[in-house]
Write a protein that holds these residues in place. Structure first.
Motif, PDB file in Angstrom:
ATOM      1  N   HIS A   1      11.555  -2.209  -4.921  1.00 48.40           N
ATOM      2  CA  HIS A   1      10.270  -2.901  -4.820  1.00 48.40           C
ATOM      3  C   HIS A   1      10.488  -4.375  -4.473  1.00 48.40           C
ATOM      4  O   HIS A   1       9.788  -4.941  -3.616  1.00 48.40           O
ATOM      5  CB  HIS A   1       9.493  -2.761  -6.134  1.00 48.40           C
ATOM      6  CG  HIS A   1       8.190  -3.471  -6.143  1.00 48.40           C
ATOM      7  ND1 HIS A   1       7.096  -3.025  -5.432  1.00 48.40           N
ATOM      8  CD2 HIS A   1       7.810  -4.615  -6.750  1.00 48.40           C
ATOM      9  CE1 HIS A   1       6.098  -3.866  -5.609  1.00 48.40           C
ATOM     10  NE2 HIS A   1       6.506  -4.833  -6.413  1.00 48.40           N
ATOM     11  N   LYS A   2      11.457  -5.019  -5.122  1.00 48.66           N
ATOM     12  CA  LYS A   2      11.765  -6.421  -4.831  1.00 48.66           C
ATOM     13  C   LYS A   2      12.227  -6.586  -3.387  1.00 48.66           C
ATOM     14  O   LYS A   2      11.821  -7.529  -2.697  1.00 48.66           O
ATOM     15  CB  LYS A   2      12.841  -6.937  -5.786  1.00 48.66           C
ATOM     16  CG  LYS A   2      12.339  -7.125  -7.196  1.00 48.66           C
ATOM     17  CD  LYS A   2      13.442  -7.566  -8.130  1.00 48.66           C
ATOM     18  CE  LYS A   2      12.897  -7.629  -9.548  1.00 48.66           C
ATOM     19  NZ  LYS A   2      13.897  -8.008 -10.519  1.00 48.66           N
ATOM     20  N   LEU A   3      13.056  -5.676  -2.913  1.00 49.66           N
ATOM     21  CA  LEU A   3      13.538  -5.735  -1.539  1.00 49.66           C
ATOM     22  C   LEU A   3      12.384  -5.555  -0.557  1.00 49.66           C
ATOM     23  O   LEU A   3      12.277  -6.284   0.439  1.00 49.66           O
ATOM     24  CB  LEU A   3      14.610  -4.670  -1.307  1.00 49.66           C
ATOM     25  CG  LEU A   3      15.274  -4.644   0.062  1.00 49.66           C
ATOM     26  CD1 LEU A   3      15.991  -5.955   0.342  1.00 49.66           C
ATOM     27  CD2 LEU A   3      16.244  -3.479   0.132  1.00 49.66           C
ATOM     28  N   ASP A   4      11.499  -4.613  -0.846  1.00 49.10           N
ATOM     29  CA  ASP A   4      10.331  -4.388   0.008  1.00 49.10           C
ATOM     30  C   ASP A   4       9.466  -5.641   0.059  1.00 49.10           C
ATOM     31  O   ASP A   4       8.971  -6.020   1.128  1.00 49.10           O
ATOM     32  CB  ASP A   4       9.511  -3.200  -0.497  1.00 49.10           C
ATOM     33  CG  ASP A   4      10.239  -1.879  -0.360  1.00 49.10           C
ATOM     34  OD1 ASP A   4      11.253  -1.804   0.368  1.00 49.10           O
ATOM     35  OD2 ASP A   4       9.801  -0.905  -1.019  1.00 49.10           O
ATOM     36  N   GLN A   5       9.291  -6.305  -1.087  1.00 49.28           N
ATOM     37  CA  GLN A   5       8.498  -7.529  -1.133  1.00 49.28           C
ATOM     38  C   GLN A   5       9.161  -8.649  -0.328  1.00 49.28           C
ATOM     39  O   GLN A   5       8.478  -9.406   0.362  1.00 49.28           O
ATOM     40  CB  GLN A   5       8.290  -7.986  -2.583  1.00 49.28           C
ATOM     41  CG  GLN A   5       7.418  -7.056  -3.396  1.00 49.28           C
ATOM     42  CD  GLN A   5       6.036  -6.892  -2.802  1.00 49.28           C
ATOM     43  OE1 GLN A   5       5.377  -7.856  -2.461  1.00 49.28           O
ATOM     44  NE2 GLN A   5       5.595  -5.651  -2.663  1.00 49.28           N
ATOM     45  N   GLU A   6      10.488  -8.717  -0.389  1.00 52.25           N
ATOM     46  CA  GLU A   6      11.213  -9.718   0.403  1.00 52.25           C
ATOM     47  C   GLU A   6      11.001  -9.478   1.891  1.00 52.25           C
ATOM     48  O   GLU A   6      10.801 -10.420   2.652  1.00 52.25           O
ATOM     49  CB  GLU A   6      12.710  -9.683   0.082  1.00 52.25           C
ATOM     50  CG  GLU A   6      13.073 -10.218  -1.275  1.00 52.25           C
ATOM     51  CD  GLU A   6      14.549 -10.046  -1.599  1.00 52.25           C
ATOM     52  OE1 GLU A   6      15.340  -9.677  -0.706  1.00 52.25           O
ATOM     53  OE2 GLU A   6      14.909 -10.266  -2.773  1.00 52.25           O
ATOM     54  N   HIS A   7      11.033  -8.221   2.306  1.00 52.35           N
ATOM     55  CA  HIS A   7      10.827  -7.897   3.714  1.00 52.35           C
ATOM     56  C   HIS A   7       9.410  -8.238   4.148  1.00 52.35           C
ATOM     57  O   HIS A   7       9.197  -8.736   5.255  1.00 52.35           O
ATOM     58  CB  HIS A   7      11.136  -6.416   3.983  1.00 52.35           C
ATOM     59  CG  HIS A   7      12.591  -6.106   3.967  1.00 52.35           C
ATOM     60  ND1 HIS A   7      13.075  -4.873   3.582  1.00 52.35           N
ATOM     61  CD2 HIS A   7      13.681  -6.846   4.251  1.00 52.35           C
ATOM     62  CE1 HIS A   7      14.395  -4.883   3.647  1.00 52.35           C
ATOM     63  NE2 HIS A   7      14.782  -6.071   4.042  1.00 52.35           N
TER      64      HIS A   7
ATOM     65  N   SER B   1       7.509 -10.573   2.815  1.00 55.19           N
ATOM     66  CA  SER B   1       7.416 -12.034   2.846  1.00 55.19           C
ATOM     67  C   SER B   1       8.102 -12.602   4.083  1.00 55.19           C
ATOM     68  O   SER B   1       7.602 -13.533   4.706  1.00 55.19           O
ATOM     69  CB  SER B   1       8.058 -12.640   1.594  1.00 55.19           C
ATOM     70  OG  SER B   1       7.336 -12.254   0.442  1.00 55.19           O
ATOM     71  N   ALA B   2       9.243 -12.042   4.438  1.00 54.18           N
ATOM     72  CA  ALA B   2       9.974 -12.516   5.606  1.00 54.18           C
ATOM     73  C   ALA B   2       9.209 -12.223   6.887  1.00 54.18           C
ATOM     74  O   ALA B   2       9.252 -12.987   7.840  1.00 54.18           O
ATOM     75  CB  ALA B   2      11.361 -11.887   5.658  1.00 54.18           C
TER      76      ALA B   2
ATOM     77  N   GLU C   1       6.374 -14.879   7.811  1.00 53.85           N
ATOM     78  CA  GLU C   1       6.747 -16.283   8.088  1.00 53.85           C
ATOM     79  C   GLU C   1       6.697 -16.571   9.559  1.00 53.85           C
ATOM     80  O   GLU C   1       6.875 -15.827  10.407  1.00 53.85           O
ATOM     81  CB  GLU C   1       8.151 -16.573   7.553  1.00 53.85           C
ATOM     82  CG  GLU C   1       8.197 -16.513   6.052  1.00 53.85           C
ATOM     83  CD  GLU C   1       9.601 -16.749   5.513  1.00 53.85           C
ATOM     84  OE1 GLU C   1      10.538 -16.966   6.300  1.00 53.85           O
ATOM     85  OE2 GLU C   1       9.755 -16.727   4.288  1.00 53.85           O
TER      86      GLU C   1
END
Length: 55
Positions: free
Chosen positions: A43-49, A51-52, A55
């Motif tokens: 879930h954290k990785l998906d959120q990072e993707h 967010s990226a 940008e």
């Protein structure tokens, strides 16, 4: 190959194995807990993707 020159994920895996084995928990409990951890980090990785991508 020494542990210090091993890939970071290998070093972490060994640390986690040692930590979990020290708690003398049933293998199924550990595996169930690891599934929860995997879902959380996925879930954290998906959120990072996401967010990226914004940008």
């Amino acid at each position: 190959m020494s542990l210090h020159s091993a890939p970071l994920e290998t070093q972490l895996a060994i640390d986690l194995i040692m930590l979990l084995e020290n708690h003398n928990l049933p293998a199924q409990v550990v595996l169930d807990a690891l599934k929860i951890v995997q879902r959380d980090f996925q879930h954290k990785l998906d959120q990072e993707h996401l967010s990226a991508g914004s940008e």
